[in-house]
Design an enzyme around this catalytic site. Structure first.
Site, PDB file in Angstrom:
ATOM      1  N   ARG A 179       3.337  -0.229  -5.074  1.00 16.15           N
ATOM      2  CA  ARG A 179       3.029  -0.716  -3.734  1.00 16.15           C
ATOM      3  C   ARG A 179       1.600  -1.245  -3.620  1.00 16.15           C
ATOM      4  NH1 ARG A 179       6.670   1.015   0.261  1.00 16.15           N
ATOM      5  NH2 ARG A 179       5.068   0.668   1.834  1.00 16.15           N
TER       6      ARG A 179
ATOM      7  N   LYS B  42      20.347  -8.912 -18.115  1.00 16.06           N
ATOM      8  CA  LYS B  42      19.793  -8.803 -16.768  1.00 16.06           C
ATOM      9  C   LYS B  42      18.495  -9.583 -16.619  1.00 16.06           C
ATOM     10  CE  LYS B  42      19.637  -7.449 -12.587  1.00 16.06           C
ATOM     11  NZ  LYS B  42      20.608  -8.037 -11.646  1.00 16.06           N
TER      12      LYS B  42
ATOM     13  N   LYS C  22      28.622 -16.660  -9.429  1.00 10.51           N
ATOM     14  CA  LYS C  22      29.080 -15.270  -9.474  1.00 10.51           C
ATOM     15  C   LYS C  22      30.487 -15.173 -10.062  1.00 10.51           C
ATOM     16  CE  LYS C  22      25.580 -13.190  -8.204  1.00 10.51           C
ATOM     17  NZ  LYS C  22      24.924 -14.227  -9.006  1.00 10.51           N
TER      18      LYS C  22
ATOM     19  N   HIS D 217      34.024 -38.536  -4.699  1.00  8.93           N
ATOM     20  CA  HIS D 217      33.305 -39.218  -5.774  1.00  8.93           C
ATOM     21  C   HIS D 217      33.600 -38.602  -7.139  1.00  8.93           C
ATOM     22  CE1 HIS D 217      31.050 -41.667  -2.948  1.00  8.93           C
ATOM     23  NE2 HIS D 217      30.824 -40.576  -2.237  1.00  8.93           N
TER      24      HIS D 217
ATOM     25  N   ASN E 175      -1.171   2.034   6.013  1.00  9.02           N
ATOM     26  CA  ASN E 175      -0.399   0.905   5.500  1.00  9.02           C
ATOM     27  C   ASN E 175      -0.102  -0.015   6.663  1.00  9.02           C
ATOM     28  OD1 ASN E 175      -0.290   2.288   3.101  1.00  9.02           O
ATOM     29  ND2 ASN E 175       1.870   2.845   3.261  1.00  9.02           N
ATOM     30  N   GLY E 176      -0.074  -1.320   6.416  1.00  9.74           N
ATOM     31  CA  GLY E 176       0.306  -2.253   7.463  1.00  9.74           C
ATOM     32  C   GLY E 176      -0.865  -3.084   7.943  1.00  9.74           C
TER      33      GLY E 176
ATOM     34  N   TRP F 155      -3.150  -2.413  -1.603  1.00  5.43           N
ATOM     35  CA  TRP F 155      -2.983  -3.828  -1.895  1.00  5.43           C
ATOM     36  C   TRP F 155      -3.682  -4.579  -0.778  1.00  5.43           C
ATOM     37  CZ3 TRP F 155      -0.379  -8.111   0.292  1.00  5.43           C
ATOM     38  CH2 TRP F 155      -0.311  -9.227  -0.546  1.00  5.43           C
TER      39      TRP F 155
ATOM     40  N   GLU G 178      25.991 -20.579  -5.596  1.00  7.95           N
ATOM     41  CA  GLU G 178      25.839 -19.166  -5.946  1.00  7.95           C
ATOM     42  C   GLU G 178      27.193 -18.477  -6.050  1.00  7.95           C
ATOM     43  OE1 GLU G 178      24.136 -15.374  -6.709  1.00  7.95           O
ATOM     44  OE2 GLU G 178      23.498 -17.444  -7.043  1.00  7.95           O
TER      45      GLU G 178
ATOM     46  N   GLU H  22      30.355 -15.828 -13.807  1.00  4.39           N
ATOM     47  CA  GLU H  22      29.610 -14.787 -14.525  1.00  4.39           C
ATOM     48  C   GLU H  22      30.476 -13.575 -14.858  1.00  4.39           C
ATOM     49  OE1 GLU H  22      24.914 -14.514 -13.484  1.00  4.39           O
ATOM     50  OE2 GLU H  22      26.250 -14.169 -11.804  1.00  4.39           O
TER      51      GLU H  22
ATOM     52  N   CYS I  26       0.833  -1.196   0.000  1.00  6.10           N
ATOM     53  CA  CYS I  26       0.000   0.000   0.000  1.00  6.10           C
ATOM     54  C   CYS I  26       0.873   1.255   0.000  1.00  6.10           C
ATOM     55  CB  CYS I  26      -0.967   0.052   1.166  1.00  6.10           C
ATOM     56  SG  CYS I  26      -2.036  -1.386   1.338  1.00  6.10           S
TER      57      CYS I  26
END
Length: 608
Positions: free
Chosen positions: A27, A603, A485, A504, A99-100, A75, A481, A488, A2
């Site tokens: 939001r 991206k 990185k 193994h 909000n909340g 929302w 990850e 990449e 919101c």
């Protein structure tokens, strides 16, 4: 979720409110509304279901103008998207936006109904409106009524209020949800995000937890949670540098690595109670629907897939729910068996990843209980098409190699795990996780201080062409990850293995030219990992350990140790991600590659 906008000015504030809502539509886009005190001193309210453009159309049909007002884009949490649930809500001469989540709205609603107040919505916000009106009727003073109301409500909230008795005054408060006060020339504004007000000001006072304020054309009085006068300085918002400029940093990737404490804080805003998570951010009846979940399937690509692999460990251990993780590009080309009451989770930074989006659409006909999108872009296709959504609030991520998007995905997945544990009777994990999440931004800030030590390590990769990353348990996906990185942005061939798999096959690759990076927190698998690392040392491998400070460092000159602070197991994968990001960045500098735009990569992957 919101969005709130408010203004008090000597000019018509309707255009200011509308532009603010347009900028905040990320939001919430279920409904929108404004409440403005007109020249006669009365509140005029206009609301509409749908996006802000629907409110604009409604205002063209029923124009309103004035010098004081509040606006909201919603929302839905309590109550379906409908005009009667849209904000602002009214009660006896006041209007309020929120909000909340007000956690104790149910008993307060019963109390107010007993006092004769009638409710026209299903929202928790209308409870606050009537409670405030009740206290104003008792005291005749808005500031006292506002203080009394804040003392009775519990939860996460940002509030903005106007009252016909004070046609030049805004009242506001925040607890767990962001709210800023904008400074103009003889004007003041409110918003849940500075971006909403950059068309009128770049000077803001940032309210802190528990603050409440009274704002007029010329004055801004702020009090802290205890009722003491608080001085919140005016800060100039450097919005260009914040979003699309590298600022003091050499590359966007480094800037985004160091934005992670704030990104994590933003992602958690409004989601945590004192010792529990606020499940209502997922929408109406979230507690009941979460309790029905008996199985989970996670579908994602690349870095987001690694986040899903970490979450599998969390979900099965803490919530006791079977969890399966799939590569999106494979998922929709096989016959998927969907057990009863299975939640499908899709994860994507952009929300437009072609394979993940196609997997979500394929899943619509597979009999899932519900679908949930974890994403950084509110208006994306993935978010719009899923039943539920968790937004990561990482902000713009320009560098192709994902950093803050990944850690905020992990934060959202840990929050979701905690919500599942909370609704499945596994309370032993809930308060611990909430406390760990609350302290996480400060821990991230601390670990990023290890950068100088990692700069020195990067030199070891100057002439290397291969690297091996090792981890165990939930840190095995973190090793994956880290390897991703490095490959990449430095173009070094890097692979990750569960450390127990060394013997193994991968052990055949280890020699004096092979850097081996290990992720070694102080957890139940530490002794097993140590045994695996001895296998590397025995074969002359160059060992680099990112290890907990409680572990004794090696005296072997071929071993390089970097000590990380002890943290709770539940946030350890997030913390151990950070040095691997910094390592890949500084190795890329040594290699002289294009950090932000690595070759052959984009991206957002919007094709299959």
């Amino acid at each position: 979720m919101c969005g709130i906008v408010g203004a008090t000015a000597q000019r018509d504030i309707t255009p200011i409110l509308l532009e603010g809502l347009r900028r905040l539509e990320y939001r919430g886009y279920d409904s929108a509304g404004v409440a403005i005190i007109d020249s006669a001193g009365g509140i005029q309210r206009v609301r509409a279901v749908g996006k802000v453009v629907e409110l604009e159309n409604a205002l063209q049909a029923t124009p309103v103008s004035g010098h004081l007002g509040i606006a909201h884009t919603r929302w839905a949490t309590h109550g379906k998207p409908a005009e009667h649930n849209a904000h602002p809500h009214l009660s006896n001469g006041l209007a309020i936006v929120h909000n909340g989540i007000i956690e104790n709205h149910a008993p307060l609603r019963k109390q107010l109904q007993d006092l004769g107040y009638s409710f026209t919505s299903e929202t928790d916000t209308e409870v606050v409106a009537h409670l405030l009106a009740h206290h104003f009727a008792e005291t005749g003073d808005m500031l006292s009524a506002f203080r009394n109301t804040l003392g009775e409500i519990h939860g996460a909230y940002a509030l903005a209020v106007v009252h016909e008795s004070e046609p030049g005054t805004l009242y506001c408060s925040r607890m767990g949800s962001p709210l800023v006060i904008g400074e103009g020339s003889g004007e003041h504004y409110l918003a849940s995000d500075p971006l909403a007000l950059l068309q009128v000001t770049d000077r803001f006072r940032y309210l802190e937890e528990g603050d409440y304020a009274r704002v007029t054309l010329d004055t801004c009085d702020i009090w802290d949670h205890a009722g003491n006068t608080a001085d919140r300085p005016v800060v100039r918002y450097e919005h260009a540098a914040h979003s699309l400029d590298k600022g003091e940093y050499r590359h966007f990737m480094l800037k985004e690595i160091f934005e992670q404490p704030q990104a994590i804080s933003d992602t958690l805003a409004g989601t945590l109670g004192d010792d529990h998570v606020l499940t209502a951010i997922l929408g109406p009846e979230a507690e009941t629907r979460l309790a029905d979940i008996a199985n989970i399937h996670i579908v994602a690509c690349g870095t987001s897939y690694h986040a899903g692999l970490v979450a599998r460990y969390w979900i099965e251990e803490q919530a006791g729910i079977p969890c399966q993780v799939e590569v999106a590009s494979e998922y929709r080309y096989r016959s998927v068996v969907v057990p009863a009451n299975t939640l499908l989770i899709t994860i994507s930074q952009s929300g437009e990843t072609a394979d993940t989006l196609a997997a979500l659409r394929y899943a619509k006909d597979q009999g899932y209980l519900a679908t949930l999108a974890i994403c950084n872009v509110a208006g994306s296709s993935l978010v719009r098409e899923a039943d539920w959504r968790l937004l990561t609030h990482a902000g713009p991520e320009i560098g192709v190699a994902s950093t803050k998007a990944f850690t905020t995905q992990l934060v959202s997945l840990l929050w979701l795990t905690t919500a599942l544990a909370q609704t499945h009777g596994r309370s032993q994990f809930v308060a611990r996780n909430v406390n760990a999440l609350r302290t996480l931004p400060a821990l991230v800030e601390q670990v990023l201080g290890l950068e100088p030590a990692i700069v020195a390590l990067a030199e070891q990769f100057a002439n290397k062409h291969h690297a091996l990353f090792l981890g165990r348990g939930p840190h095995y996906p973190i090793a994956m990850e880290g390897a991703l990185k490095l490959k990449e942005i430095s173009y070094i061939h890097a692979e990750a293995y569960a450390a127990g798999e060394l013997k193994h096959g991968p052990l055949a690759l280890v020699d004096e030219d092979m850097p081996v990076v290990s992720v070694a927190p102080s957890d139940s698998l530490l002794e097993k990992l140590k045994s695996n690392l001895e296998e590397v040392r025995a074969r002359g491998g160059q060992l680099i350990n990112f290890a907990c400070e409680t572990i004794e460092q090696s005296t072997d000159p071929e071993v390089r140790d970097v000590s990380l602070p002890w943290v709770e197991d539940c946030v350890s994968p997030i913390i151990y991600t950070l040095p691997l990001q910094l390592l890949s960045y500084h190795v890329a500098l040594v290699k002289g590659t294009d950090v932000d735009k690595p070759r052959n990569l984009a991206k957002s992957v919007t094709v299959e």
